[in-house]
Design a protein around this motif. Structure first.
Motif, PDB file in Angstrom:
ATOM      1  N   TYR A 397       0.755  -1.275   0.137  1.00 53.23           N
ATOM      2  CA  TYR A 397      -0.064   0.066  -0.236  1.00 53.23           C
ATOM      3  C   TYR A 397       0.692   1.355   0.128  1.00 53.23           C
ATOM      4  N   TYR A 398       0.447   2.473  -1.019  1.00 52.95           N
ATOM      5  CA  TYR A 398       1.034   3.540  -0.644  1.00 52.95           C
ATOM      6  C   TYR A 398       0.173   4.426   0.151  1.00 52.95           C
ATOM      7  N   ILE A 399       0.712   5.019   1.056  1.00 54.07           N
ATOM      8  CA  ILE A 399       0.023   5.775   2.252  1.00 54.07           C
ATOM      9  C   ILE A 399       0.510   7.310   2.082  1.00 54.07           C
ATOM     10  N   HIS A 400      -0.233   8.058   1.309  1.00 56.81           N
ATOM     11  CA  HIS A 400       0.278   9.445   1.081  1.00 56.81           C
ATOM     12  C   HIS A 400       0.204  10.452   2.242  1.00 56.81           C
ATOM     13  N   SER A 401      -0.585  10.109   3.130  1.00 56.54           N
ATOM     14  CA  SER A 401      -0.815  10.893   4.535  1.00 56.54           C
ATOM     15  C   SER A 401       0.487  10.493   5.666  1.00 56.54           C
ATOM     16  N   CYS A 402       1.017   9.445   5.183  1.00 59.20           N
ATOM     17  CA  CYS A 402       2.048   8.937   6.112  1.00 59.20           C
ATOM     18  C   CYS A 402       3.450   9.469   5.493  1.00 59.20           C
ATOM     19  N   PRO A 403       4.216  10.347   5.817  1.00 60.30           N
ATOM     20  CA  PRO A 403       5.406  10.589   5.041  1.00 60.30           C
ATOM     21  C   PRO A 403       6.589   9.402   4.828  1.00 60.30           C
ATOM     22  N   LYS A 404       6.350   8.511   5.994  1.00 54.45           N
ATOM     23  CA  LYS A 404       7.380   7.322   6.124  1.00 54.45           C
ATOM     24  C   LYS A 404       7.087   6.402   4.914  1.00 54.45           C
ATOM     25  N   MET A 405       5.746   6.509   4.336  1.00 57.25           N
ATOM     26  CA  MET A 405       5.368   5.609   3.450  1.00 57.25           C
ATOM     27  C   MET A 405       5.364   6.147   1.883  1.00 57.25           C
TER      28      MET A 405
END
Length: 507
Positions: A397-405
């Motif tokens: 998953y790509y999680i844009h709201s989480c900078p580490k992801m």
């Protein structure tokens, strides 16, 4: 010909319940998803499920409620055949080569594989590195350069007066003929010029406008005349050779260290997997406690087995498939006979899917997370030569709201899955939308819908009293109409094709 029950995928569906704690933003009761327990599942069915936003952790398969959950999770895939390693990737590969050859771990590049910080069941840590967007021609462009005399004056040493400090700066007026010529173009750093040249190479031959790839069960949809490769063929060949050379030509007879990579099925029936289980479990516990600060009970043998060894995918071999077959595997990295790292992988009909990666924290400076991802991309390309349908590398998953992801978007060319139409869209077109809103529909064609949306429950297959049957037969014979809403919801999430192939368990 009738199929036996053992040849079907068998799943139990769970409707959305109260929210759980989010492992990305740490908010309580804000992470929402639907889930299924997969007793057994074919590689073909799981391929179609992840192409609809599902993901497995052990035998638990889940799909985030995208428009409601706190941190929307978008399925991302990398076009392995067209992958171009960037500068950071090359540094990691060179560092590993130097370590194997000379036994040197160069400091500077620390391990950027901080991984997915989510709590179970979402276990998908891969390497973390952030790179600038090469599409922006104004990135890091300096407006002008100081004259040497001005730079010296502005950096003059601090002088002390009676115990207090004050900075003294000399002001100097340029002599006639000295200084910036306003008629000349702005000065640019050499690295910015190189970056612009690289951007032009990457964009060479790429069609203008939004590129949306329809969801299709046939792999030919990824390589048609209307959907050409995103990279220049010569650049792809040159970079591909470089990646393969770094990986295949590491070490030698006189090398300080020997690295051996073994791909073993995730099954206790496999001798290599069983004999290495204790070392794998110990390495997993060491990694979890050092990197994720887990307690010993949270990374016990039972937890390790449940989430990283147990899999609903049964090993499958086909004449036109890869030599390893389809199913779940552990890619083990052995350094001088000691287990260094393990990547948990699923080999599916059209992709290689990364599940989890853990490593020895004592070797963090080798950036093993980045290194393992590059090895997995190379493995995807190698399997493509045996099974041409395998073309993509799925990074979870790509999680844009989480900078580490956000690092996952740097393994390009890449696509994100539209959460409404289930079409693939180039990541370059998705990121600006996610900058504005954490949940977004990527397919700008509002008339495009779900091509696999169920229109009827008549052919949805269920399992009841050890008998497989269509849902309408089950409903007529046992009059269980009260679960119709749940079955309809299940069918809408898995799609018509999967609903007609898999067996939904009815207790």
């Amino acid at each position: 010909m009738a199929r036996s029950i053992s040849s079907f995928s068998v799943l139990e569906y769970f409707s959305e319940s109260g929210g759980s704690k989010c492992g990305y933003c740490n908010r309580s009761s804000s992470s929402l998803s639907h889930g299924m327990w997969a007793h057994v599942m074919s590689a073909e069915d799981y391929q179609d499920l992840i192409d609809r936003g599902w993901r497995r952790s052990g035998k638990y398969v889940y799909k985030p409620t995208m428009h409601q959950t706190c941190c929307p999770q978008y399925t991302i895939r990398c076009h392995a055949l067209d992958f171009l390693p960037n500068k950071t990737h090359k540094k990691v590969l060179k560092k590993m080569s130097k370590f194997l050859a000379k036994g040197d771990i160069t400091k500077g590049l620390t391990d950027e594989s901080t991984m997915d910080m989510n709590t179970l069941p979402d276990l998908l840590p891969v390497q973390d590195h952030l790179c600038p967007d090469l599409r922006d021609p104004n990135i890091s462009t300096k407006e002008g350069l100081q004259e040497p005399s001005e730079a010296i004056a502005s950096n003059q040493a601090t002088k002390t007066f009676f115990g207090s400090e004050s900075k003294v700066q000399k002001k100097r007026t340029p002599h006639p003929g000295v200084g910036v010529d306003p008629a000349r173009p702005l000065c640019r750093k050499a690295k910015d010029i190189r970056r612009e040249r690289k951007r032009q190479k990457l964009l060479h031959g790429q069609p203008e406008g939004l590129k949306v790839e329809p969801r299709s069960s046939t792999p030919s949809a990824t390589a048609t005349a209307s959907n050409p490769p995103t990279q220049h063929p010569q650049a792809v060949n040159r970079q591909s050779k470089l990646l393969e050379e770094f990986i295949s030509d590491q070490g030698g007879p006189d090398a300080s260290h020997h690295l051996e990579v073994r791909l073993v099925p995730s099954s206790f029936e496999n001798a290599a997997f069983e004999t290495s289980f204790e070392q794998s479990a110990a390495l997993f516990a060491k990694y979890q406690m050092a990197i994720h600060k887990d307690t010993a009970s949270e990374c016990s043998h039972d937890q390790f087995t449940r989430f990283l060894c147990d899999s609903p995918l049964e090993e499958e071999h086909r004449a036109d498939g890869p030599s390893e077959g389809y199913g779940s595997f552990h890619e083990q990295f052995w350094l001088d006979g000691k287990l260094l790292a393990v990547g948990v992988l699923d080999i599916l009909p059209r992709c290689l899917s990364s599940v989890y990666f853990y490593y020895d924290p004592d070797y963090s400076n080798l950036s093993l997370g980045v290194y393992s991802a590059l090895r997995e991309i190379a493995l995807t390309k190698r399997m493509h030569h045996e099974a041409t349908d395998i073309r993509h590398y799925y990074i979870g998953y790509y999680i844009h709201s989480c900078p580490k992801m956000r690092y996952k978007a740097q393994y390009r060319p890449a696509d994100l899955l539209c959460p409404e139409s289930y079409h693939w869209v180039q990541v370059e077109h998705c990121l600006p939308l996610l900058d504005k809103a954490k949940y977004s529909r990527f397919n700008t064609d509002l008339s495009a819908g779900d091509d696999d949306c169920p229109v009827s429950l008549d052919h949805v297959m269920v399992l009841y009293n050890r008998c497989a049957m269509p849902y309408n037969v089950y409903q007529q014979r046992w009059a269980h109409s009260k679960d119709e809403a749940e079955v309809r919801e299940y069918a809408s999430f898995v799609g018509q094709r999967c609903a007609e192939r898999m067996l939904l368990y009815r207790g």
